[in-house]
Scaffold this motif. Structure first.
Motif: not given
Lengths: 114, 115
Positions: A2-8, A101-114
């Motif tokens: 498994a890769g890097v996992t991000q939530s939500p 050491n290589i940095q491996y990235f997750g898919a990200g969390t998109r934060l929206s502030v209203l």
């Protein structure tokens, strides 16, 4: 493996609220990094944790904080949210503190502030 | 602030053509890395070149590094429509193998490959 996992994946908050973002590194990786990718500002380094300790911090106010747990997963907390905190937050992991050491990235969390 | 400056900001080519992207940086580095990002999602690591290396190949990718000019280039040969993405260079600042953990990214090059 498994890769890097991000939530939500997506998070919607209003101004003044707090946001908590989570990251699980690749198995065996001890270092976790957080980056912010805001429109027009590019990718900016936020925080680096290794072996449970904060090792480096980017040029962000103290309301951006985080921690790393004994299992090496990590949380990023953003308090007193402001509209300009809207961004894609990316977590990365690496084997350790060495420069090679290589940095491996997750898919990200998109934060929206209203 | 972004250390890396990338050029061009956008590149549009036909399938089968080569694509070259350039990156400049300002401080001493341990290594320079190239990443790809599709549609604003996560970054995919492409290649790492250390400060004592001048050229590196990986499949259709060729990276060069000129530390005297503080610049690097990424060449993608025989491009495919699937190569359409944003490409970023990132530098690990420091020296002697000591890392501060922080990658400093360029603004990126948006590559569009037309079928």
């Amino acid at each position: 493996e498994a890769g890097v996992t991000q939530s939500p994946t997506h998070l919607i908050k209003t101004r003044g609220q707090q946001a908590t973002l989570r990251c699980s590194p690749i198995s065996g990786h001890t270092s976790v990094y957080w980056y912010q990718q805001a429109l027009g500002l590019g990718l900016q380094f936020l925080l680096w944790y290794d072996e449970g300790e904060e090792r480096n911090r980017g040029n962000f106010p103290p309301r951006f904080s985080g921690r790393q747990f004994p299992n090496y997963s990590s949380e990023l907390n953003v308090n007193a949210l402001e509209l300009e905190d809207s961004a894609l937050y990316l977590c990365a992991s690496s084997l350790g503190r060495l420069a090679k050491n290589i940095q491996y990235f997750g898919a990200g969390t998109r934060l929206s502030v209203l | 602030s972004q250390q890396g400056e990338e050029d061009p900001q956008a590149l549009s080519i036909q399938e089968g053509e080569n694509a070259t992207m350039n990156c400049s940086y300002k401080t001493s580095i341990n290594n320079l890395q190239w990443y790809r990002q599709n549609s604003g999602r996560g970054l995919v690591h492409l290649i790492l070149i250390r400060s004592n290396e001048r050229e590196k190949h990986s499949g259709r990718l060729r990276v060069t590094l000129d530390t005297s000019k503080k610049s690097s280039s990424l060449l993608i040969t025989a491009s495919r429509a699937a190569d359409t993405a944003s490409y970023f260079c990132a530098t690990d600042e420091g020296a002697g193998g000591t890392s501060y953990g922080k990658l400093t990214f360029g603004q990126g090059t948006i590559l569009t490959v037309h079928p």
